[in-house]
Design a protein around this motif. Sequence first.
Motif, PDB file in Angstrom:
ATOM      1  N   ASP A 332      41.535 -29.562  -1.038  1.00 33.97           N
ATOM      2  CA  ASP A 332      40.373 -29.212  -0.223  1.00 33.97           C
ATOM      3  C   ASP A 332      39.074 -29.191  -1.018  1.00 33.97           C
ATOM      4  O   ASP A 332      37.987 -29.346  -0.443  1.00 33.97           O
ATOM      5  N   SER A 333      39.167 -29.013  -2.335  1.00 33.18           N
ATOM      6  CA  SER A 333      37.947 -28.960  -3.137  1.00 33.18           C
ATOM      7  C   SER A 333      37.740 -30.190  -4.020  1.00 33.18           C
ATOM      8  O   SER A 333      36.666 -30.347  -4.610  1.00 33.18           O
ATOM      9  N   LEU A 334      38.735 -31.059  -4.125  1.00 34.23           N
ATOM     10  CA  LEU A 334      38.623 -32.217  -5.017  1.00 34.23           C
ATOM     11  C   LEU A 334      37.451 -33.133  -4.673  1.00 34.23           C
ATOM     12  O   LEU A 334      36.696 -33.532  -5.581  1.00 34.23           O
ATOM     13  N   PRO A 335      37.230 -33.497  -3.390  1.00 37.20           N
ATOM     14  CA  PRO A 335      36.091 -34.380  -3.106  1.00 37.20           C
ATOM     15  C   PRO A 335      34.751 -33.787  -3.546  1.00 37.20           C
ATOM     16  O   PRO A 335      33.919 -34.491  -4.127  1.00 37.20           O
ATOM     17  N   ALA A 336      34.553 -32.486  -3.298  1.00 37.13           N
ATOM     18  CA  ALA A 336      33.299 -31.850  -3.699  1.00 37.13           C
ATOM     19  C   ALA A 336      33.195 -31.751  -5.223  1.00 37.13           C
ATOM     20  O   ALA A 336      32.120 -31.940  -5.801  1.00 37.13           O
ATOM     21  N   THR A 337      34.324 -31.446  -5.876  1.00 35.79           N
ATOM     22  CA  THR A 337      34.323 -31.362  -7.335  1.00 35.79           C
ATOM     23  C   THR A 337      33.929 -32.693  -7.955  1.00 35.79           C
ATOM     24  O   THR A 337      33.061 -32.760  -8.839  1.00 35.79           O
ATOM     25  N   LYS A 338      34.553 -33.775  -7.483  1.00 41.51           N
ATOM     26  CA  LYS A 338      34.250 -35.090  -8.044  1.00 41.51           C
ATOM     27  C   LYS A 338      32.814 -35.504  -7.743  1.00 41.51           C
ATOM     28  O   LYS A 338      32.120 -36.060  -8.607  1.00 41.51           O
ATOM     29  N   ALA A 339      32.347 -35.233  -6.539  1.00 40.36           N
ATOM     30  CA  ALA A 339      30.983 -35.625  -6.170  1.00 40.36           C
ATOM     31  C   ALA A 339      29.948 -34.894  -7.015  1.00 40.36           C
ATOM     32  O   ALA A 339      28.979 -35.501  -7.495  1.00 40.36           O
TER      33      ALA A 339
END
Length: 377
Positions: A332-339
């Motif tokens: 749930d947090s990976l896309p925001a972390t990578k961005a």
Amino acid sequence: MKLQRKNRRVLALGALAVSGALALTACGSDDTGDKASDNSSSSAATSNSSVKCDDAKGQLLADGSSAQKNAIDAWVKNFTQACSGVQVNYKGSGSGAGITAFNQGTVAFAGSDSALKPDEVTASKKICSGGQGIDLPMVAGPIAVAYNLSGVSDLVLDAPTIAKIFKGDISNWNDAAIAKLNPSAKLPDLKIQAYHRSDESGTTDNFTKYLKAAAPTDWTFSGGKAWQAKGGQSAQGSSGVAQGVKQTNGAIGYMELSYAKDGLNAVAINTGAATPVKASSDGATKAVAAAQVVGTGSDLSLKLDYTTKAEGAYPITLVTYEIVCDKGNKADSLPATKAFLRYIASTDGQGVLSGIDYAPIPDAIITKVRSTIEGLS
């Protein structure tokens, strides 16, 4: 690209909303990041069209280094203007607290001014399913030895003298060792009040690494995130040390350059080069450019030369790492972390740093960081 007036108003409202959320999250932290330059962050915002939000959304929690707090605040303003569906909450509680939070699984990434130790990597494997925590160098910055001494605006010190001041062997400003390095200064007969961090801190770790390397005879402590010398004054966070020094004539302390403002002066370090070196972004960049990558696999931890005598290279320089799982990040947090990490490692993100008294990571290293971020899973 200049934003139209209407767009600027919309972005300003978005920034205010994010600032309010950050203020609530940062309760209990000494470092509020209020010294981040609005001019620097807004100038970088002109390139927000290059930020890749992808599927980033929701709340991104992080904690750690207070040294990078001002940089994070500037980055958050720019990133959330482009990615309005993401709320980034970074609490700069200190490197030790950040690593603890990361290894407890309560934050998506942590900031630390020291690379992970072997036992911390082992602990991270319980959180990073099928992977482990890795160090991504993201921010460089000089640790200023800042002082408040009426009538003295220029001061030169070397590593042995600094070590003796902070361990209490030199206790007065007109000491012969200080006078020898500053023959034209009018040094007062005044007690030195040396301030250090009360919390576990990567800033302390790097400052004492410098003293151990450059003054091994005078600084015999083992080093680490916790302050080990006896005596002196202590304060929480970089902002706490800066505040204590500002309020006390005769005080000296170590802090990131972005905090050494408003009435504080920074010591010029006699490194053995032709000219003593003051803390600066350029000086930090020169120091980091000579660093070696000593991490293995996806880990990009660095080894710095604290005894450099290169002209213009500032020796008391730290690198702040973003610590993240190479594999096993929460879905749930990976896309925001990578961005977010992708943005702060980008040319635009790194371009913010010099304007707020930090130093960008050299190209040869940040290129590897960018590649590693794309492979996070």
